[in-house]
Design a protein around this motif. Structure first.
Motif, PDB file in Angstrom:
ATOM      1  N   ALA A 181       0.851  -1.203   0.000  1.00 53.42           N
ATOM      2  CA  ALA A 181       0.000   0.000   0.000  1.00 53.42           C
ATOM      3  C   ALA A 181       0.882   1.247   0.000  1.00 53.42           C
ATOM      4  CB  ALA A 181      -0.918  -0.006   1.208  1.00 53.42           C
ATOM      5  N   LYS A 203       4.195   1.288  -0.930  1.00 56.70           N
ATOM      6  CA  LYS A 203       5.099   1.257  -2.089  1.00 56.70           C
ATOM      7  C   LYS A 203       4.404   1.732  -3.365  1.00 56.70           C
ATOM      8  CE  LYS A 203       6.675  -2.873  -3.380  1.00 56.70           C
ATOM      9  NZ  LYS A 203       7.447  -4.109  -3.302  1.00 56.70           N
ATOM     10  N   TYR A 204       3.134   1.323  -3.553  1.00 59.69           N
ATOM     11  CA  TYR A 204       2.444   1.670  -4.791  1.00 59.69           C
ATOM     12  C   TYR A 204       1.579   2.921  -4.643  1.00 59.69           C
ATOM     13  CZ  TYR A 204       4.427  -2.729  -6.085  1.00 59.69           C
ATOM     14  OH  TYR A 204       5.331  -3.723  -6.320  1.00 59.69           O
ATOM     15  N   ASP A 232      -5.489   2.014   0.035  1.00 59.71           N
ATOM     16  CA  ASP A 232      -4.550   3.086  -0.303  1.00 59.71           C
ATOM     17  C   ASP A 232      -5.148   3.978  -1.378  1.00 59.71           C
ATOM     18  OD1 ASP A 232      -3.730   2.251  -3.034  1.00 59.71           O
ATOM     19  OD2 ASP A 232      -2.939   0.497  -2.010  1.00 59.71           O
ATOM     20  N   ILE A 283      -5.089  -0.909  -9.469  1.00 53.29           N
ATOM     21  CA  ILE A 283      -4.799  -2.147 -10.212  1.00 53.29           C
ATOM     22  C   ILE A 283      -5.942  -2.388 -11.199  1.00 53.29           C
ATOM     23  CG2 ILE A 283      -4.392  -4.646  -9.992  1.00 53.29           C
ATOM     24  CD1 ILE A 283      -3.486  -4.146  -7.123  1.00 53.29           C
ATOM     25  N   ILE A 320      -2.300 -10.805  -9.952  1.00 50.86           N
ATOM     26  CA  ILE A 320      -1.290 -10.362  -8.979  1.00 50.86           C
ATOM     27  C   ILE A 320      -0.956 -11.389  -7.898  1.00 50.86           C
ATOM     28  CG2 ILE A 320      -1.442  -7.835  -9.182  1.00 50.86           C
ATOM     29  CD1 ILE A 320      -3.565  -7.915  -6.991  1.00 50.86           C
ATOM     30  N   THR A 350       9.767  -8.506  -5.853  1.00 49.91           N
ATOM     31  CA  THR A 350      10.064  -9.772  -6.523  1.00 49.91           C
ATOM     32  C   THR A 350       8.819 -10.444  -7.081  1.00 49.91           C
ATOM     33  OG1 THR A 350       9.804 -10.836  -4.390  1.00 49.91           O
ATOM     34  CG2 THR A 350      12.061 -10.328  -5.075  1.00 49.91           C
ATOM     35  N   GLY A 351       7.638  -9.914  -6.749  1.00 52.51           N
ATOM     36  CA  GLY A 351       6.403 -10.570  -7.190  1.00 52.51           C
ATOM     37  C   GLY A 351       6.058 -11.776  -6.332  1.00 52.51           C
ATOM     38  N   LEU A 359       2.384 -11.039  -2.700  1.00 52.61           N
ATOM     39  CA  LEU A 359       0.953 -11.380  -2.714  1.00 52.61           C
ATOM     40  C   LEU A 359       0.731 -12.880  -2.893  1.00 52.61           C
ATOM     41  CD1 LEU A 359      -0.686  -8.432  -4.667  1.00 52.61           C
ATOM     42  CD2 LEU A 359      -0.687  -8.872  -2.225  1.00 52.61           C
ATOM     43  N   TYR A 360       1.696 -13.541  -3.547  1.00 50.44           N
ATOM     44  CA  TYR A 360       1.599 -15.004  -3.667  1.00 50.44           C
ATOM     45  C   TYR A 360       1.643 -15.626  -2.267  1.00 50.44           C
ATOM     46  CZ  TYR A 360       3.235 -19.762  -4.422  1.00 50.44           C
ATOM     47  OH  TYR A 360       3.378 -21.126  -4.370  1.00 50.44           O
ATOM     48  N   THR A 381      -6.377   1.243  -4.201  1.00 54.96           N
ATOM     49  CA  THR A 381      -6.742  -0.169  -4.089  1.00 54.96           C
ATOM     50  C   THR A 381      -7.120  -0.513  -2.658  1.00 54.96           C
ATOM     51  OG1 THR A 381      -5.028  -0.543  -5.746  1.00 54.96           O
ATOM     52  CG2 THR A 381      -5.887  -2.487  -4.671  1.00 54.96           C
TER      53      THR A 381
HETATM   54  P1  ADP Z   1       6.114  -7.008  -5.446  1.00 56.63           P
HETATM   55  O1  ADP Z   1       7.315  -7.591  -4.811  1.00 56.63           O
HETATM   56  O2  ADP Z   1       6.310  -6.666  -6.875  1.00 56.63           O
HETATM   57  O3  ADP Z   1       5.507  -5.886  -4.660  1.00 56.63           O
HETATM   58  P2  ADP Z   1       3.680  -8.479  -4.869  1.00 56.63           P
HETATM   59  O4  ADP Z   1       3.394  -9.934  -5.085  1.00 56.63           O
HETATM   60  O5  ADP Z   1       3.569  -7.965  -3.486  1.00 56.63           O
HETATM   61  O6  ADP Z   1       5.096  -8.232  -5.492  1.00 56.63           O
HETATM   62  O7  ADP Z   1       2.680  -7.660  -5.792  1.00 56.63           O
HETATM   63  C1  ADP Z   1       2.515  -8.051  -7.143  1.00 56.63           C
HETATM   64  C2  ADP Z   1       2.204  -6.834  -7.998  1.00 56.63           C
HETATM   65  O8  ADP Z   1       0.900  -6.343  -7.680  1.00 56.63           O
HETATM   66  C3  ADP Z   1       3.144  -5.680  -7.757  1.00 56.63           C
HETATM   67  O9  ADP Z   1       4.283  -5.787  -8.563  1.00 56.63           O
HETATM   68  C4  ADP Z   1       2.291  -4.470  -8.128  1.00 56.63           C
HETATM   69  O10 ADP Z   1       2.383  -4.254  -9.509  1.00 56.63           O
HETATM   70  C5  ADP Z   1       0.875  -4.922  -7.785  1.00 56.63           C
HETATM   71  N1  ADP Z   1       0.398  -4.382  -6.492  1.00 56.63           N
HETATM   72  C6  ADP Z   1       0.429  -4.994  -5.288  1.00 56.63           C
HETATM   73  N2  ADP Z   1      -0.131  -4.233  -4.338  1.00 56.63           N
HETATM   74  C7  ADP Z   1      -0.529  -3.098  -4.942  1.00 56.63           C
HETATM   75  C8  ADP Z   1      -1.193  -1.899  -4.491  1.00 56.63           C
HETATM   76  N3  ADP Z   1      -1.549  -1.719  -3.224  1.00 56.63           N
HETATM   77  N4  ADP Z   1      -1.444  -0.932  -5.419  1.00 56.63           N
HETATM   78  C9  ADP Z   1      -1.104  -1.103  -6.720  1.00 56.63           C
HETATM   79  N5  ADP Z   1      -0.484  -2.204  -7.201  1.00 56.63           N
HETATM   80  C10 ADP Z   1      -0.198  -3.197  -6.330  1.00 56.63           C
END
Ligand code: ADP
Length: 333
Positions: free
Chosen positions: A236, A238-239, A263, A268, A276, A294-295, A298-299, A322
């Motif tokens: 929240a 970072k983006y 946030d 998204i 995601i 690293t992506g 959320l996984y 989001t």
């Molecule tokens: P990362 O390490 O890239 O943050 P995540 O698995 O946490 O990996 O998230 C996957 C992707 O989902 C992110 O690269 C980003 O593009 C998107 N994302 C996650 N959370 C948010 C958010 N709160 N607002 C916008 N995009 C998000």
């Protein structure tokens, strides 16, 4: 890329050839069936006339022998067209499956490449900073304040590395051997402690969090749940880029607790909302992206929530941004 195009051209050519070949064979079978029917009809007519069964040619059409011949012909025609239809449907189904498989292979190759690029960067950049800090301390006569600054920076960077390694380990564990160590925890306490930590790390950010006046117990793995909360708050912030203004809310509904992390960031798209949670998936292209990651976050979050029999949902915030909502069962004891 070139190999992919070639593969597509070859498979499309084969498919077109098969379709033409099939239509040709179907027409040939139809003509042969027709010829055979006409020949058998003429033979039947001749035999009937010779044996005196009928006196005129037209009389044959009302005879049961002719009806039997006609229905055999109709049956064979139905077989040709029926089989043809099944063949064409199977062919298109096969093509669809091949294309889907191909698409997901390309997607997974892209994600693995993105992951390798991002992980290399994520490992290299804190190590370079730590090395630089240590070299500066070693080579230069620094006053106490500057030395402390460099040490704090080095500690922050090594924390970043530790978090990264922890994420990698957790991602590997949730795939195979993750056994949650369930204990009764007050989820509000976990959120409060995470929020305090992030307020310290990001003093310019506004994190709104008002715990309700009583403990909310869930049965959960302490480390796993902390990782879920950290990852969602971290994302929240970072983006959100400039407007680091996030709201965390909690609600108890019947036997469940729901936690919302909202946030006002970049948001998204609907298409990406489905992706995601995939391993290594990051929106956009790794070559042009500026955010660290690293992506895996959320996984991991999705897997941990699933293992705790909970749910996670992602929606748009208003006017922008989001909302991630996790729902978990309350502890019944
Ligand atoms: P990362 O390490 O890239 O943050 P995540 O698995 O946490 O990996 O998230 C996957 C992707 O989902 C992110 O690269 C980003 O593009 C998107 N994302 C996650 N959370 C948010 C958010 N709160 N607002 C916008 N995009 C998000």
């Amino acid at each position: 890329m070139f190999r992919n195009i070639n593969l597509k051209v070859i498979s499309n050519t084969v498919v077109i050839y098969m379709l033409f070949a099939f239509v040709w064979w179907a027409m040939l079978l139809h003509i042969k069936n027709n010829d055979a029917f006409v020949a058998k009809k003429e033979l039947l007519q001749r035999v009937m006339l010779e044996n005196g069964v009928i006196s005129q040619q037209d009389e044959m059409y009302s005879r049961p022998e002719f009806h039997a011949l006609q229905s055999k012909y109709d049956h064979q025609e139905q077989m040709i067209y029926g089989e043809g239809l099944v063949f064409i449907l199977s062919l298109f189904f096969g093509i669809y499956m091949i294309n889907q498989g191909h698409k997901s292979k390309v997607e997974s190759e892209k994600q693995t490449r993105n992951f390798l690029l991002s992980i290399t960067h994520e490992l290299k950049s804190p190590l370079t900073s730590i090395r630089l800090a240590l070299e500066t301390i070693q080579k230069r006569e620094l006053d106490r304040e500057n030395r402390t600054k460099l040490c704090v920076n080095g500690i922050d960077e090594s924390d970043r590395l530790i978090n990264l390694v922890n994420d990698l380990l957790l991602a590997a564990r949730v795939e195979s051997s993750y056994q949650p160590l369930l204990e009764k925890i007050d989820i509000q306490e976990k959120i409060t402690s995470a929020v305090q930590n992030y307020r310290q790390k990001f003093p310019d950010a506004t994190i709104t969090w008002e715990p309700i006046g009583f403990p909310i117990y869930i049965m959960a793995d302490n480390t796993g749940m902390r990782s879920v909360i950290d990852n969602l708050i971290d994302n929240a912030l970072k983006y959100s880029f400039k407007d680091q203004n996030i709201n965390i809310g909690i609600l108890v509904r019947e036997d469940k607790v729901s936690i919302k992390i909202a946030d006002h960031g970049i948001g998204i798209s609907d298409e990406n909302k489905r992706k995601i949670f995939d391993k290594f998936y990051r929106i956009g292209n790794e070559d042009t992206r500026t955010t660290k990651g690293t992506g895996l976050g959320l996984y991991i979050v999705n897997e941990i929530i699933r293992i705790h029999h909970g749910k996670i949902a992602v929606t748009d915030n208003s006017p922008q941004g989001t909302v991630f909502e996790i729902t978990l069962p309350l502890s019944i004891s």
